[in-house]
Design an enzyme around this catalytic site. Structure first.
Site, short mmCIF file in Angstrom:
data_model
loop_
_atom_site.label_atom_id
_atom_site.label_comp_id
_atom_site.label_asym_id
_atom_site.label_seq_id
_atom_site.Cartn_x
_atom_site.Cartn_y
_atom_site.Cartn_z
N GLU A 131 0.83 -1.21 0.00
CA GLU A 131 0.00 0.00 0.00
C GLU A 131 0.87 1.27 0.00
O GLU A 131 0.77 2.13 0.86
CB GLU A 131 -0.98 -0.01 1.17
CG GLU A 131 -2.04 -1.10 1.01
CD GLU A 131 -3.19 -0.98 1.99
OE1 GLU A 131 -4.31 -1.39 1.63
OE2 GLU A 131 -2.97 -0.49 3.12
N GLU A 164 -5.83 -6.92 -2.01
CA GLU A 164 -6.54 -6.92 -0.73
C GLU A 164 -7.97 -6.45 -0.96
O GLU A 164 -8.20 -5.41 -1.58
CB GLU A 164 -5.91 -5.95 0.28
CG GLU A 164 -4.53 -6.29 0.74
CD GLU A 164 -4.05 -5.31 1.81
OE1 GLU A 164 -4.90 -4.62 2.42
OE2 GLU A 164 -2.83 -5.23 2.02
#
Length: 342
Positions: free
Chosen positions: A170, A276
């Protein structure tokens, strides 16, 4: 993902179940769209959960090994995060290799997710490992290369070659702050990605390297990041995304994510992976619809560039670590949400 563990209670207080949806009465038991798709789960918590005495059960209530249960649910891939020197040991090289061996024994594909931190790395936290804290950018490149090569070598020594490797987790604003912070040093962030990329390809040229950022619905963020990385000659194979909508608002983020995915393919000619996803464990029907809809959108992407989905820690139940976006019920059994992968 750590940001969601902390904020789940606040962000999803309104997610009170499945009032908006009815349980389908004739849902097919198999979905042909899934046949050639990644059907994955990040289960990095599993050894820590097992050490705490938690067990996992199939839908009949039979105790089942967590990895075997994922296989039985029709998962074909496992994602595992790697930390450099974690305080409790979990997610270090030894723990990752042990979990990877269990997945490999079941014939499951593997995604290794390097955080390049001693703890959680996410959009708000990209803390340089303590052992690397005083290094300049050249030193950080060497450390990224060495760490990546060391972990992947440990796996290779066990006969395990990942299919995919994430160079960073991320990384909405880069990694290894402050020197790798993209808004200040996009050139440095590209150098760090290339250091990881080089190590991966030296282990096996067929491993695909992912650059992963969150908020898959945010096309402006993705254009900024991947325009910058492309201009700075970063090497990567796949664009990875996260997507965590609320129960009653998943349709719009899914639509926006599809637009973004198509734009990424058009602009950069890269494959797309949902590294995710998650929704409240209290809303399994909505979550099932959310996942099935995403698979349809991935399937319809140009040139077969939509690869598939990893659900983040579906086996986390009873609000393990205060996380409320798993896909198991309070008894440790998979909910209807997981049927979306069948």
């Amino acid at each position: 993902m750590k940001k969601l563990i902390i904020a789940t209670g606040m962000l999803f207080m309104a997610a009170t179940g499945c009032k908006k949806y009815e349980m389908p009465g004739n849902t097919p038991t198999t979905n042909p769209i899934l046949e050639n798709m990644i059907r994955g789960a990040d289960v990095s918590w599993i050894t820590e959960m097992e050490a705490a005495g938690l067990k996992f059960y199939d839908t009949t209530g039979k105790a089942t090994d967590g990895f075997q249960l994922m296989k039985d649910i029709n998962m074909n891939a496992i994602r595992l995060r790697v930390w450099v020197n974690p305080a409790k040991g979990y997610n270090n090289t030894a723990d990752v290799v042990a979990k990877a061996a269990r997945a490999h024994k079941l014939g499951m594909q593997l995604l290794i997710d390097f955080h390049y931190s001693d703890t959680w790395a996410d959009p708000g936290h990209q803390t340089t490992p303590a052992a690397w804290a005083n290094q300049d950018i050249a030193g950080l490149q060497t450390s990224v290369y060495d760490h990546t090569k060391s972990v992947l070598t440990a796996l290779k020594d066990k006969g395990i070659i990942p299919v995919w490797v994430q160079v960073g987790n991320e990384t909405n604003n880069g990694m290894l702050w402050p020197l790798g912070k993209a808004s200040d040093h996009m050139d440095n962030f590209a150098l760090l990605i290339n250091a990881g990329y080089k190590a991966v390809k030296e282990i096996d040229a067929n491993i695909k390297v992912i650059v992963h950022i969150s908020n898959g619905f945010d096309n402006g963020l993705f254009r900024w990041m991947f325009d910058g990385l492309t201009e700075n000659k970063a090497n990567f194979d796949i664009i990875g995304m996260s997507l965590y909508p609320s129960t009653n608002e998943w349709q719009t983020p899914n639509q926006q994510c599809e637009v973004n995915m198509k734009d990424m393919i058009s602009r950069y000619n890269k494959e797309i992976m949902l590294c995710e996803v998650g929704m409240p464990a209290s809303s399994p029907v909505a979550t099932n619809y959310f996942i099935r809809d995403l698979y349809t959108r991935l399937h319809n992407l140009p040139d077969g560039k939509g690869l598939g989905i990893f659900y983040w820690e579906p086996q986390a139940y009873n609000r393990w670590e205060n996380y409320g976006l798993g896909a198991f019920d309070a008894t440790g059994r998979p909910t209807f949400a997981m049927d979306a992968f069948r």
